[in-house]
Design a protein around this motif. Structure first.
Motif, mmCIF file in Angstrom:
data_model
loop_
_atom_site.group_PDB
_atom_site.id
_atom_site.type_symbol
_atom_site.label_atom_id
_atom_site.label_comp_id
_atom_site.label_asym_id
_atom_site.label_seq_id
_atom_site.Cartn_x
_atom_site.Cartn_y
_atom_site.Cartn_z
ATOM 1 N N GLY A 96 4.305 12.511 5.174
ATOM 2 C CA GLY A 96 3.934 11.357 5.987
ATOM 3 C C GLY A 96 2.593 11.565 6.668
ATOM 4 O O GLY A 96 1.569 11.049 6.230
ATOM 5 N N SER A 97 2.593 12.396 7.726
ATOM 6 C CA SER A 97 1.337 12.657 8.444
ATOM 7 C C SER A 97 0.329 13.414 7.587
ATOM 8 O O SER A 97 -0.863 13.404 7.873
ATOM 9 N N THR A 102 7.410 1.447 15.908
ATOM 10 C CA THR A 102 6.830 1.615 14.568
ATOM 11 C C THR A 102 5.314 1.679 14.646
ATOM 12 O O THR A 102 4.675 2.546 14.033
ATOM 13 N N ASP A 162 0.401 11.486 17.964
ATOM 14 C CA ASP A 162 0.027 12.917 17.902
ATOM 15 C C ASP A 162 -1.165 13.141 16.975
ATOM 16 O O ASP A 162 -2.113 13.856 17.320
ATOM 17 N N LEU A 199 1.224 4.939 0.144
ATOM 18 C CA LEU A 199 0.640 6.254 0.410
ATOM 19 C C LEU A 199 1.730 7.253 0.823
ATOM 20 O O LEU A 199 1.862 8.320 0.241
ATOM 21 N N THR A 200 2.535 6.873 1.825
ATOM 22 C CA THR A 200 3.544 7.793 2.369
ATOM 23 C C THR A 200 4.624 8.128 1.329
ATOM 24 O O THR A 200 5.052 7.270 0.572
ATOM 25 N N TRP A 210 8.774 3.994 2.994
ATOM 26 C CA TRP A 210 8.301 3.300 4.188
ATOM 27 C C TRP A 210 7.166 2.340 3.860
ATOM 28 O O TRP A 210 6.217 2.213 4.636
ATOM 29 N N ILE A 211 7.255 1.690 2.717
ATOM 30 C CA ILE A 211 6.134 0.853 2.283
ATOM 31 C C ILE A 211 6.386 -0.608 2.689
ATOM 32 O O ILE A 211 7.293 -1.264 2.163
ATOM 33 N N THR A 212 5.564 -1.071 3.637
ATOM 34 C CA THR A 212 5.675 -2.452 4.108
ATOM 35 C C THR A 212 5.468 -3.407 2.938
ATOM 36 O O THR A 212 4.504 -3.263 2.190
ATOM 37 N N THR A 231 3.907 4.782 15.505
ATOM 38 C CA THR A 231 4.167 5.831 14.510
ATOM 39 C C THR A 231 3.378 5.651 13.220
ATOM 40 O O THR A 231 2.898 6.626 12.640
ATOM 41 N N TYR A 232 3.259 4.389 12.751
ATOM 42 C CA TYR A 232 2.582 4.237 11.448
ATOM 43 C C TYR A 232 1.068 4.211 11.634
ATOM 44 O O TYR A 232 0.559 4.136 12.734
ATOM 45 N N GLU A 233 0.384 4.319 10.509
ATOM 46 C CA GLU A 233 -1.093 4.345 10.535
ATOM 47 C C GLU A 233 -1.608 5.500 11.379
ATOM 48 O O GLU A 233 -2.584 5.365 12.114
ATOM 49 N N PHE A 260 0.857 -1.190 0.000
ATOM 50 C CA PHE A 260 0.000 0.000 0.000
ATOM 51 C C PHE A 260 0.889 1.235 0.000
ATOM 52 O O PHE A 260 1.565 1.508 0.998
ATOM 53 N N THR A 300 0.363 8.783 13.565
ATOM 54 C CA THR A 300 1.154 8.807 14.800
ATOM 55 C C THR A 300 0.223 9.063 15.987
ATOM 56 O O THR A 300 -0.926 9.499 15.830
ATOM 57 N N LEU A 325 -4.998 14.622 17.684
ATOM 58 C CA LEU A 325 -5.621 15.769 17.008
ATOM 59 C C LEU A 325 -6.948 15.391 16.347
ATOM 60 O O LEU A 325 -7.870 16.207 16.283
HETATM 61 P P1 FAD Z 1 6.094 13.090 10.031
HETATM 62 O O1 FAD Z 1 4.730 13.219 9.469
HETATM 63 O O2 FAD Z 1 7.179 13.902 9.439
HETATM 64 O O3 FAD Z 1 6.019 13.364 11.599
HETATM 65 C C1 FAD Z 1 7.169 13.602 12.412
HETATM 66 C C2 FAD Z 1 6.674 13.984 13.820
HETATM 67 O O4 FAD Z 1 5.891 15.172 13.732
HETATM 68 C C3 FAD Z 1 5.759 12.915 14.415
HETATM 69 O O5 FAD Z 1 6.021 12.754 15.785
HETATM 70 C C4 FAD Z 1 4.361 13.477 14.192
HETATM 71 O O6 FAD Z 1 3.424 13.025 15.173
HETATM 72 C C5 FAD Z 1 4.623 14.967 14.321
HETATM 73 N N1 FAD Z 1 3.629 15.769 13.599
HETATM 74 C C6 FAD Z 1 3.350 15.770 12.258
HETATM 75 N N2 FAD Z 1 2.340 16.599 11.989
HETATM 76 C C7 FAD Z 1 1.946 17.142 13.166
HETATM 77 C C8 FAD Z 1 0.921 18.055 13.563
HETATM 78 N N3 FAD Z 1 0.056 18.585 12.676
HETATM 79 N N4 FAD Z 1 0.820 18.371 14.873
HETATM 80 C C9 FAD Z 1 1.643 17.825 15.800
HETATM 81 N N5 FAD Z 1 2.625 16.955 15.494
HETATM 82 C C10 FAD Z 1 2.771 16.616 14.201
HETATM 83 N N6 FAD Z 1 3.238 4.130 4.892
HETATM 84 C C11 FAD Z 1 2.529 3.615 3.833
HETATM 85 O O7 FAD Z 1 1.969 4.359 3.035
HETATM 86 N N7 FAD Z 1 2.451 2.266 3.629
HETATM 87 C C12 FAD Z 1 3.060 1.362 4.466
HETATM 88 O O8 FAD Z 1 2.967 0.154 4.259
HETATM 89 C C13 FAD Z 1 3.830 1.874 5.573
HETATM 90 N N8 FAD Z 1 4.541 1.020 6.369
HETATM 91 C C14 FAD Z 1 5.414 1.544 7.308
HETATM 92 C C15 FAD Z 1 6.315 0.697 7.967
HETATM 93 C C16 FAD Z 1 7.247 1.217 8.863
HETATM 94 C C17 FAD Z 1 8.259 0.318 9.506
HETATM 95 C C18 FAD Z 1 7.241 2.609 9.152
HETATM 96 C C19 FAD Z 1 8.224 3.198 10.131
HETATM 97 C C20 FAD Z 1 6.367 3.448 8.515
HETATM 98 C C21 FAD Z 1 5.452 2.933 7.562
HETATM 99 N N9 FAD Z 1 4.623 3.794 6.808
HETATM 100 C C22 FAD Z 1 3.884 3.282 5.752
HETATM 101 C C23 FAD Z 1 4.740 5.243 6.967
HETATM 102 C C24 FAD Z 1 4.047 5.791 8.203
HETATM 103 O O9 FAD Z 1 2.663 5.749 8.026
HETATM 104 C C25 FAD Z 1 4.607 7.195 8.462
HETATM 105 O O10 FAD Z 1 5.912 7.033 8.965
HETATM 106 C C26 FAD Z 1 3.746 7.997 9.429
HETATM 107 O O11 FAD Z 1 2.524 8.345 8.844
HETATM 108 C C27 FAD Z 1 4.448 9.269 9.907
HETATM 109 O O12 FAD Z 1 4.937 9.993 8.841
HETATM 110 P P2 FAD Z 1 6.460 10.521 8.850
HETATM 111 O O13 FAD Z 1 7.332 9.364 9.194
HETATM 112 O O14 FAD Z 1 6.701 11.213 7.562
HETATM 113 O O15 FAD Z 1 6.540 11.529 10.043
#
Ligand code: FAD
Length: 387
Positions: free
Chosen positions: A136-137, A361, A370, A130-131, A161-163, A364-366, A128, A368, A374
């Motif tokens: 990410g968020s 993880t 935080d 998306l990221t 970061w795609i599983t 953090t994923y699906e 899947f 965070t 919100l």
């Molecule tokens: P960021 O969005 O950059 O966030 C960094 C920090 O800032 C976090 O602590 C966050 O809470 C905080 N933050 C961000 N925005 C705000 C806000 N508005 N207010 C307050 N705090 C905020 N993604 C997929 O699409 N498919 C997958 O299969 C998948 N598998 C994964 C597997 C692993 C091992 C990991 C680590 C991640 C995976 N992900 C996947 C991605 C995952 O969903 C993202 O890492 C996650 O959504 C966070 O995005 P980011 O890492 O870019 O962090």
């Protein structure tokens, strides 16, 4: 495993059977070498088809050979798989909730017929996407585009970061359709052997090590128009999949915490210091009491979600609350379990440290912790803290 509030009594026969099958599978097929896989950074590949044969991928869906089990049975399955390892549950979540669910919900008849039996049986693997590296968020800000050409789309962009990406046959890629008004996000079924598609593994993760994670690079990757999911447009598509997967996480994280509890209880009962089992000291009993209480609360939340989901009343914000609470709870309790094992607790011979690092993880994923705060905050106040 721990069931302090006697929830077992409310389970149906089918639900018990699913739970017991998964528990036995984890005990016999996963537990013996998951620690080594975690150390090596590998996924037990031979289990992918076995999990398919056992019906572990999206068994809460129906049609196309899928059994349409209850949401409680599905939740218990996620609980048992994550008691084995979060990587194992992630495999089932991605395949089932993030790839099969959207094809089932939004796919054409041809897409369903082609993919659901093959993914359900574990003969093919899906991921899947998306990221993105810069989003990410806030996935709505994605940069990946799908540009219409004669009878198809040309995709450009990168996902990270795609599983399962490096071991997938199919990537469900979310991209902005630049040919439509407002560039709506659409879901594209991209076979990973197409020209212009590459998937690289992300090495040296210190969490979720028994799970393969990678990037997807799309460089003028062309797919026919029939590869777009016809039934959904906009962020509702990926977000509705995330709700399904987060539901599974709310259950799965409880499983990880339950396994930590059982390990800590057994260890504390066996391990003697100062002439008696450490479980006989008040400080250790307080830790066990708190762990049991927090796990029981997490179980209640998960069971309540199942009831709401079963009758079609479950709201995404309620799923956010359960994902946030149970991932946070499991992360905290796995640390307490680790602590109770003393020096042995930092090894891969026991599960708590492995769960603890995995749960970083899952926290953090699906979405965070935080972001879920919100989402709940918005729901409670009516005021969005982010758009
Ligand atoms: P960021 O969005 O950059 O966030 C960094 C920090 O800032 C976090 O602590 C966050 O809470 C905080 N933050 C961000 N925005 C705000 C806000 N508005 N207010 C307050 N705090 C905020 N993604 C997929 O699409 N498919 C997958 O299969 C998948 N598998 C994964 C597997 C692993 C091992 C990991 C680590 C991640 C995976 N992900 C996947 C991605 C995952 O969903 C993202 O890492 C996650 O959504 C966070 O995005 P980011 O890492 O870019 O962090």
């Amino acid at each position: 495993m721990i069931d302090y509030l006697g929830l077992e009594a409310d389970l149906g026969e089918e639900e018990r059977m699913v739970r017991d099958t998964a528990r036995e599978f984890v005990e016999n097929e996963v537990a013996p070498d998951v620690g080594q896989h975690w150390i090596d950074g590998t996924f037990p590949m031979d289990l992918i088809t076995e999990m398919g044969e056992l019906g572990f991928y999206a068994p809460n869906l129906d049609g196309y050979g899928l059994p349409g089990l209850s949401e409680t049975a599905y939740g218990l399955l996620m609980q048992e798989l994550e008691a084995g390892d979060s990587g194992l549950r992630s495999m089932a979540s991605v395949q089932g909730a993030l790839v099969m669910y959207p094809i089932h919900a939004y796919g054409s008849d041809a897409q369903k017929a082609e993919w659901l039996p093959a993914l359900g049986g574990g003969e093919r693997v899906g991921c899947f996407g998306l990221t993105e590296p810069e989003h990410g968020s806030d996935p709505a800000a994605m940069e990946t585009t799908a540009e219409r050409d004669a009878d198809g789309y040309v995709l450009n962009g990168s996902k990270t970061w795609i599983t399962n990406a490096p071991i997938s046959d199919l990537a469900l890629v979310w991209a902005k359709d630049t040919s439509a008004d407002g560039d709506p996000v659409r879901g594209f079924l991209v076979e990973t052997d197409r020209d212009g598609v590459t998937t690289n593994e992300i090495d040296e993760k210190l969490s979720l090590r028994a799970s393969i994670t990678g990037e997807i690079s799309l460089q003028n990757a062309r797919v026919p128009a029939e590869n777009v999911l016809p039934g959904v447009e906009g962020m509702k598509g990926p977000l509705s999949c995330l709700t399904q997967a987060r539901y599974g996480i709310a259950w799965g994280t409880v499983g990880a915490a339950m396994d930590c509890f059982e390990t800590a209880l057994e260890y504390a009962t066996d391990r003697e210091q100062f002439g008696k089992p450490i479980a006989g000291f008040q400080l250790q009993q307080e830790k066990l009491a708190e762990m049991a209480t927090q796990i029981s609360l997490g179980q209640l939340l998960a069971h309540r979600l199942a009831e709401l989901k079963e009758r079609g009343d479950l709201r995404p914000e309620q799923v956010s609350m359960a994902k946030r609470n149970n991932a946070r709870m499991a992360r905290e309790q796995s640390r307490v379990a680790r602590e109770m094992l003393g020096g042995n607790g930092i090894t891969a011979d026991y599960s708590p440290m492995r769960h603890l690092t995995n749960l970083e993880t899952v926290y953090t994923y699906e979405g965070t912790d935080d972001i879920h705060s919100l989402i709940i905050g918005h729901d409670l106040t009516g005021i969005p803290a982010f758009e």
